[in-house]
Write a protein that holds these residues in place. Structure first.
Motif, PDB file in Angstrom:
ATOM      1  N   MET A   1      34.741  46.415  40.123  1.00 29.88           N
ATOM      2  CA  MET A   1      35.205  46.035  41.434  1.00 29.88           C
ATOM      3  C   MET A   1      36.565  45.353  41.297  1.00 29.88           C
ATOM      4  O   MET A   1      36.795  44.566  40.387  1.00 29.88           O
ATOM      5  N   LYS A   2      37.424  45.649  42.220  1.00 33.71           N
ATOM      6  CA  LYS A   2      38.767  45.105  42.199  1.00 33.71           C
ATOM      7  C   LYS A   2      38.758  43.650  42.677  1.00 33.71           C
ATOM      8  O   LYS A   2      37.935  43.251  43.497  1.00 33.71           O
ATOM      9  N   THR A   3      39.689  42.887  42.161  1.00 35.51           N
ATOM     10  CA  THR A   3      39.803  41.486  42.546  1.00 35.51           C
ATOM     11  C   THR A   3      40.157  41.354  44.017  1.00 35.51           C
ATOM     12  O   THR A   3      39.660  40.451  44.699  1.00 35.51           O
ATOM     13  N   ALA A   4      40.979  42.242  44.520  1.00 35.33           N
ATOM     14  CA  ALA A   4      41.373  42.184  45.928  1.00 35.33           C
ATOM     15  C   ALA A   4      40.164  42.356  46.844  1.00 35.33           C
ATOM     16  O   ALA A   4      40.076  41.698  47.889  1.00 35.33           O
ATOM     17  N   GLU A   5      39.230  43.206  46.452  1.00 37.27           N
ATOM     18  CA  GLU A   5      38.022  43.400  47.256  1.00 37.27           C
ATOM     19  C   GLU A   5      37.160  42.141  47.240  1.00 37.27           C
ATOM     20  O   GLU A   5      36.566  41.781  48.252  1.00 37.27           O
ATOM     21  N   LEU A   6      37.097  41.486  46.101  1.00 38.92           N
ATOM     22  CA  LEU A   6      36.289  40.272  45.993  1.00 38.92           C
ATOM     23  C   LEU A   6      36.912  39.112  46.767  1.00 38.92           C
ATOM     24  O   LEU A   6      36.198  38.280  47.328  1.00 38.92           O
ATOM     25  N   ARG A   7      38.229  39.038  46.794  1.00 40.30           N
ATOM     26  CA  ARG A   7      38.906  37.946  47.496  1.00 40.30           C
ATOM     27  C   ARG A   7      38.650  37.993  49.002  1.00 40.30           C
ATOM     28  O   ARG A   7      38.738  36.969  49.675  1.00 40.30           O
ATOM     29  N   GLN A   8      38.324  39.152  49.539  1.00 40.71           N
ATOM     30  CA  GLN A   8      38.082  39.283  50.970  1.00 40.71           C
ATOM     31  C   GLN A   8      36.713  38.755  51.369  1.00 40.71           C
ATOM     32  O   GLN A   8      36.473  38.491  52.533  1.00 40.71           O
ATOM     33  N   LYS A   9      35.820  38.571  50.409  1.00 40.48           N
ATOM     34  CA  LYS A   9      34.464  38.127  50.714  1.00 40.48           C
ATOM     35  C   LYS A   9      34.408  36.608  50.816  1.00 40.48           C
ATOM     36  O   LYS A   9      35.204  35.896  50.225  1.00 40.48           O
ATOM     37  N   ASP A  10      33.426  36.134  51.580  1.00 39.99           N
ATOM     38  CA  ASP A  10      33.214  34.698  51.675  1.00 39.99           C
ATOM     39  C   ASP A  10      32.280  34.250  50.553  1.00 39.99           C
ATOM     40  O   ASP A  10      31.896  35.047  49.700  1.00 39.99           O
ATOM     41  N   VAL A  11      31.931  32.977  50.551  1.00 41.49           N
ATOM     42  CA  VAL A  11      31.117  32.423  49.467  1.00 41.49           C
ATOM     43  C   VAL A  11      29.754  33.106  49.400  1.00 41.49           C
ATOM     44  O   VAL A  11      29.284  33.481  48.318  1.00 41.49           O
ATOM     45  N   ALA A  12      29.116  33.314  50.537  1.00 47.70           N
ATOM     46  CA  ALA A  12      27.800  33.964  50.546  1.00 47.70           C
ATOM     47  C   ALA A  12      27.898  35.406  50.049  1.00 47.70           C
ATOM     48  O   ALA A  12      27.022  35.877  49.323  1.00 47.70           O
ATOM     49  N   GLY A  13      28.951  36.087  50.422  1.00 49.14           N
ATOM     50  CA  GLY A  13      29.154  37.457  49.965  1.00 49.14           C
ATOM     51  C   GLY A  13      29.376  37.530  48.462  1.00 49.14           C
ATOM     52  O   GLY A  13      28.871  38.436  47.795  1.00 49.14           O
ATOM     53  N   LEU A  14      30.103  36.555  47.937  1.00 54.96           N
ATOM     54  CA  LEU A  14      30.340  36.524  46.495  1.00 54.96           C
ATOM     55  C   LEU A  14      29.057  36.195  45.734  1.00 54.96           C
ATOM     56  O   LEU A  14      28.797  36.761  44.673  1.00 54.96           O
ATOM     57  N   GLU A  15      28.253  35.292  46.281  1.00 55.96           N
ATOM     58  CA  GLU A  15      26.976  34.973  45.636  1.00 55.96           C
ATOM     59  C   GLU A  15      26.080  36.199  45.586  1.00 55.96           C
ATOM     60  O   GLU A  15      25.429  36.475  44.573  1.00 55.96           O
ATOM     61  N   ALA A  16      26.046  36.954  46.678  1.00 57.25           N
ATOM     62  CA  ALA A  16      25.251  38.175  46.719  1.00 57.25           C
ATOM     63  C   ALA A  16      25.784  39.204  45.731  1.00 57.25           C
ATOM     64  O   ALA A  16      25.010  39.901  45.066  1.00 57.25           O
ATOM     65  N   GLU A  17      27.090  39.289  45.614  1.00 51.26           N
ATOM     66  CA  GLU A  17      27.711  40.233  44.681  1.00 51.26           C
ATOM     67  C   GLU A  17      27.379  39.869  43.235  1.00 51.26           C
ATOM     68  O   GLU A  17      27.070  40.746  42.424  1.00 51.26           O
ATOM     69  N   VAL A  18      27.414  38.575  42.911  1.00 50.55           N
ATOM     70  CA  VAL A  18      27.072  38.137  41.557  1.00 50.55           C
ATOM     71  C   VAL A  18      25.621  38.485  41.249  1.00 50.55           C
ATOM     72  O   VAL A  18      25.306  39.002  40.167  1.00 50.55           O
ATOM     73  N   LYS A  19      24.746  38.224  42.203  1.00 53.51           N
ATOM     74  CA  LYS A  19      23.329  38.521  41.994  1.00 53.51           C
ATOM     75  C   LYS A  19      23.114  40.023  41.787  1.00 53.51           C
ATOM     76  O   LYS A  19      22.361  40.444  40.901  1.00 53.51           O
ATOM     77  N   GLN A  20      23.795  40.848  42.561  1.00 56.28           N
ATOM     78  CA  GLN A  20      23.663  42.301  42.440  1.00 56.28           C
ATOM     79  C   GLN A  20      24.208  42.783  41.098  1.00 56.28           C
ATOM     80  O   GLN A  20      23.606  43.628  40.444  1.00 56.28           O
ATOM     81  N   LEU A  21      25.325  42.214  40.669  1.00 57.32           N
ATOM     82  CA  LEU A  21      25.906  42.600  39.382  1.00 57.32           C
ATOM     83  C   LEU A  21      25.018  42.175  38.215  1.00 57.32           C
ATOM     84  O   LEU A  21      24.890  42.898  37.232  1.00 57.32           O
ATOM     85  N   GLN A  22      24.390  41.017  38.341  1.00 55.98           N
ATOM     86  CA  GLN A  22      23.499  40.563  37.282  1.00 55.98           C
ATOM     87  C   GLN A  22      22.273  41.465  37.164  1.00 55.98           C
ATOM     88  O   GLN A  22      21.811  41.755  36.056  1.00 55.98           O
ATOM     89  N   LYS A  23      21.757  41.925  38.302  1.00 61.80           N
ATOM     90  CA  LYS A  23      20.634  42.869  38.271  1.00 61.80           C
ATOM     91  C   LYS A  23      21.046  44.182  37.621  1.00 61.80           C
ATOM     92  O   LYS A  23      20.305  44.764  36.823  1.00 61.80           O
ATOM     93  N   ALA A  24      22.243  44.648  37.967  1.00 58.70           N
ATOM     94  CA  ALA A  24      22.739  45.890  37.379  1.00 58.70           C
ATOM     95  C   ALA A  24      22.930  45.735  35.874  1.00 58.70           C
ATOM     96  O   ALA A  24      22.580  46.633  35.099  1.00 58.70           O
ATOM     97  N   HIS A  25      23.452  44.588  35.444  1.00 64.75           N
ATOM     98  CA  HIS A  25      23.667  44.349  34.023  1.00 64.75           C
ATOM     99  C   HIS A  25      22.330  44.280  33.278  1.00 64.75           C
ATOM    100  O   HIS A  25      22.199  44.816  32.168  1.00 64.75           O
ATOM    101  N   PHE A  26      21.345  43.663  33.899  1.00 65.67           N
ATOM    102  CA  PHE A  26      20.021  43.599  33.285  1.00 65.67           C
ATOM    103  C   PHE A  26      19.450  45.009  33.109  1.00 65.67           C
ATOM    104  O   PHE A  26      18.898  45.343  32.058  1.00 65.67           O
TER     105      PHE A  26
END
Length: 67
Positions: A1-26
């Protein structure tokens, strides 16, 4: 995911993204353990995406606390 896409998200959106990425990594780690993962570079990509998202999340939290 590009940094520009992540910068557009709010804190809750970033938390959800981290959780989704961690599941994918697992999932990728489990595939590697069972010899089902063909593209081992995807582990590094997801690990770096997680770090990128966590960094931006920390920056956004610091910005909101400073205000």
């Amino acid at each position: 995911m590009k940094t520009a896409e992540l910068r557009q998200k709010d804190v809750a959106g970033l938390e959800a993204e981290v959780k989704q990425l961690q599941k994918a990594h697992f999932g990728l780690r489990m595939q590697k353990a069972t010899q089902q993962l063909n593209n081992t570079a995807s582990l590094r990509v997801t690990r770096r995406d997680i770090a990128r998202a966590k960094t931006l999340l920390a920056q956004k939290r610091a910005e909101t606390e400073a205000k």
